[in-house]
Design an enzyme around this catalytic site. Structure first.
Site, mmCIF file in Angstrom:
data_model
loop_
_atom_site.group_PDB
_atom_site.id
_atom_site.type_symbol
_atom_site.label_atom_id
_atom_site.label_comp_id
_atom_site.label_asym_id
_atom_site.label_seq_id
_atom_site.Cartn_x
_atom_site.Cartn_y
_atom_site.Cartn_z
ATOM 1 N N HIS A 1 11.179 -25.551 1.659
ATOM 2 C CA HIS A 1 10.583 -26.693 0.958
ATOM 3 C C HIS A 1 9.418 -26.273 0.079
ATOM 4 O O HIS A 1 8.650 -27.119 -0.378
ATOM 5 C CB HIS A 1 10.164 -27.748 1.989
ATOM 6 C CG HIS A 1 11.343 -28.199 2.814
ATOM 7 N ND1 HIS A 1 12.136 -29.262 2.454
ATOM 8 C CD2 HIS A 1 11.890 -27.672 3.939
ATOM 9 C CE1 HIS A 1 13.123 -29.393 3.338
ATOM 10 N NE2 HIS A 1 12.995 -28.434 4.242
ATOM 11 N N LYS B 1 -13.235 0.438 -1.807
ATOM 12 C CA LYS B 1 -14.149 0.675 -0.678
ATOM 13 C C LYS B 1 -15.422 1.365 -1.202
ATOM 14 O O LYS B 1 -16.532 0.988 -0.852
ATOM 15 C CB LYS B 1 -13.489 1.586 0.362
ATOM 16 C CG LYS B 1 -12.546 0.894 1.338
ATOM 17 C CD LYS B 1 -12.194 1.819 2.505
ATOM 18 C CE LYS B 1 -11.325 1.142 3.544
ATOM 19 N NZ LYS B 1 -11.058 1.941 4.740
ATOM 20 N N GLU C 1 0.819 -1.215 0.000
ATOM 21 C CA GLU C 1 0.000 0.000 0.000
ATOM 22 C C GLU C 1 0.854 1.267 0.000
ATOM 23 O O GLU C 1 0.439 2.298 -0.500
ATOM 24 C CB GLU C 1 -0.937 0.015 1.208
ATOM 25 C CG GLU C 1 -2.080 -0.969 1.064
ATOM 26 C CD GLU C 1 -3.191 -0.774 2.088
ATOM 27 O OE1 GLU C 1 -3.025 0.029 3.028
ATOM 28 O OE2 GLU C 1 -4.224 -1.438 1.942
HETATM 29 O O1 PA5 Z 1 -3.521 1.000 5.685
HETATM 30 C C1 PA5 Z 1 -4.680 1.350 5.573
HETATM 31 O O2 PA5 Z 1 -5.013 2.538 5.715
HETATM 32 C C2 PA5 Z 1 -5.805 0.354 5.316
HETATM 33 O O3 PA5 Z 1 -5.360 -0.929 5.082
HETATM 34 C C3 PA5 Z 1 -6.749 0.329 6.494
HETATM 35 O O4 PA5 Z 1 -6.055 -0.074 7.642
HETATM 36 C C4 PA5 Z 1 -7.929 -0.606 6.272
HETATM 37 O O5 PA5 Z 1 -8.568 -0.268 5.063
HETATM 38 C C5 PA5 Z 1 -8.929 -0.485 7.411
HETATM 39 O O6 PA5 Z 1 -9.327 0.846 7.541
HETATM 40 P P1 PA5 Z 1 -10.064 1.355 8.840
HETATM 41 O O7 PA5 Z 1 -9.168 1.235 10.001
HETATM 42 O O8 PA5 Z 1 -10.425 2.767 8.542
HETATM 43 O O9 PA5 Z 1 -11.286 0.500 9.013
#
Ligand code: PA5
Length: 462
Positions: free
Chosen positions: A323, A436, A294
């Protein structure tokens, strides 16, 4: 402290074609790296920079507040059920799996020193949710719903299912069994928690999910199962001082960042493998996968140019994955940089008994599983070098709160510096937000009707 070796990325070990001239590159980039580190530290308190995670080692107030809550509820619950997804659960899972005694949830209460079991519901799979509900006595379960944004569909639907059941099972008292971790001002969970009267822990502003493990998102569950969160904070504080050093020769996060960047841009190695030699560390690569994917997978750079950058993170666990994936690492495309994580001293030593001496496995007897594990890790490292494959080795003295916190924090800083080298925004995730929004549209959320119509249309062709 972490021990660090990057010698197996050098031309001296793996040759000109695949290696880097580390001395030369460190010198070439020393000014740029110093600027980056200075820049990150200067910008860290600026709103909107998403760098507040760099201050989490100094968050004594939250530590105090979380510890107080944990001691208030101590002994009241048999289970902690964490609801969340992505950055809201991956760090918690990685750290608890590492630091708690192995097979924690299968131990007796006495073996757990009366601390509760802990479960992370990090998906919406109906079968596994049903499965966990068969295991848990909700009356003895403390639910920690974690969502920074306060409205992630997966987390909120988990929550709606569990909250409804809790209310049916516990009557009005169910509120005492729910705590919420969310943003201070925004989001639906924040409003609900206020209305319903749940205990709330706030996630500080300007911390993205994948950099949030040492905020209340991780600290609350850690404290509830008896981890020493002061040791966590001390670990970060100590290593943070080292990682503020602007001299690349003294800063392992900067070295790791530059090596990853150059291996990709100069040597075509854009796959980063994280391979701990420890089962207890098996979820750290899952956390790392999110951190890298990300943070560094971006369409545009900061100058608005289309770049489509990214390192592809891959999970491996030693010795098991010798393995499964080792054949590919050694003989497949030479496009990977592997980071091994070694443990200096395991908590246990297991002797391999001297039996079957008359057979071909007799040589194992008289050794320990510990030195076998070391032999496996050393062999893999050397064999990768034989095949001219680069690797880095990070060694933690032992697995505990202090050292695990240092490891994760170092990888966060390394990622932030890597992002600066690519000149991208490490801290946004437009590609995640888009999906989302599609899910909101498909599930009928108000305000998303427009995208719902065009999505329905696209779905018939795509
Ligand atoms: O790194 C990020 O921002 C995302 O992976 C969020 O952690 C994930 O989408 C969950 O979001 P939230 O904590 O708002 O529910």
């Amino acid at each position: 402290m972490l021990r660090y070796s990057c010698i197996n990325t050098d031309i001296k070990i793996i040759g000109e074609e695949n290696g880097l001239n580390l001395e030369e590159e460190f010198n070439n980039y020393s000014a740029k790296i110093a600027d980056i580190i200075r820049g990150l530290n200067q910008r860290k308190d600026k709103p909107g920079e998403w760098l507040q995670w760099m201050n989490l080692g100094y968050n004594e107030e939250t530590v105090w507040y979380v510890k107080e809550f944990a001691s208030l509820v101590e002994g009241r619950f048999d289970n902690i059920l964490v609801l969340g997804i992505g950055g809201s659960t991956l760090g918690g899972l990685a750290v608890t799996e590492a630091v708690l005694k192995p097979y924690w949830n299968l131990l007796t209460k006495e073996q757990r020193n009366n601390y509760p079991r802990i479960f992370f519901l990090d998906n919406i799979d109906p079968d596994s949710i049903n499965g966990i509900l068969e295991i848990l006595d909700l009356k003895k379960t403390l639910v920690n719903v974690i969502t920074k944004s306060g409205d992630t569909a997966e987390t909120m639907s988990q929550f709606m299912v569990i909250k409804d059941l809790m209310e049916k099972t516990l009557g009005d008292d169910y509120r005492k069994n729910i705590i919420a971790t969310t943003d201070k001002k925004m989001g639906i969970l924040r409003q609900l928690a206020d209305q319903e009267g749940y205990k709330i822990f706030y996630v500080p502003d300007d911390i993205g999910g994948r950099f949030s493990v040492f905020s209340s998102i991780g600290l609350v569950p850690f404290a509830l199962v008896g981890l020493d969160i002061e040791k966590i904070i001390n670990g970060i504080k100590d290593i943070d001082l080292e990682l503020k050093n602007t001299d690349i020769h003294q800063n392992i996060a900067a070295q790791g960042a530059l090596i990853h960047y150059l291996m990709d841009t100069k040597k075509g190695k854009n796959i980063t493998v994280l391979m701990p030699y420890s089962s207890r560390l098996k979820y750290i690569p899952d956390w790392y996968v999110q951190l890298i994917a990300e943070s560094l997978g971006k369409a545009y750079n900061r100058d608005g140019e289309k770049v489509n950058t990214g390192l592809t993170p891959v999970k491996a666990v030693g010795a098991s994955d010798q393995h499964t994936k080792l054949q590919l690492l050694n003989e497949g495309p030479n496009d990977k940089l592997t980071t091994f994580i070694r443990v200096g001293e395991f908590d246990s030593t297991i002797n391999i008994p001297k039996i079957f001496e008359y057979t071909g496995i007799g040589y194992l007897g008289g050794n320990t599983l510990n030195n076998l594990m070391d032999a496996e890790a050393d062999s893999t490292r050397v064999s990768l070098a034989d095949y001219q494959r680069p690797s880095i080795t990070i060694t933690i003295d032992r697995i505990d709160e202090y050292h695990i916190a240092q490891l994760l924090y170092m990888l966060e800083v390394q990622t932030a510096i890597t992002g600066e080298l690519y000149n991208i925004n490490t801290f946004d995730q437009p590609g995640v937000e888009q999906v989302k929004n599609y899910v909101y549209a498909l599930m009928g959320r108000a305000g998303f009707e427009g995208s719902a119509n065009s999505l329905q249309e696209k779905m018939t062709t795509v």
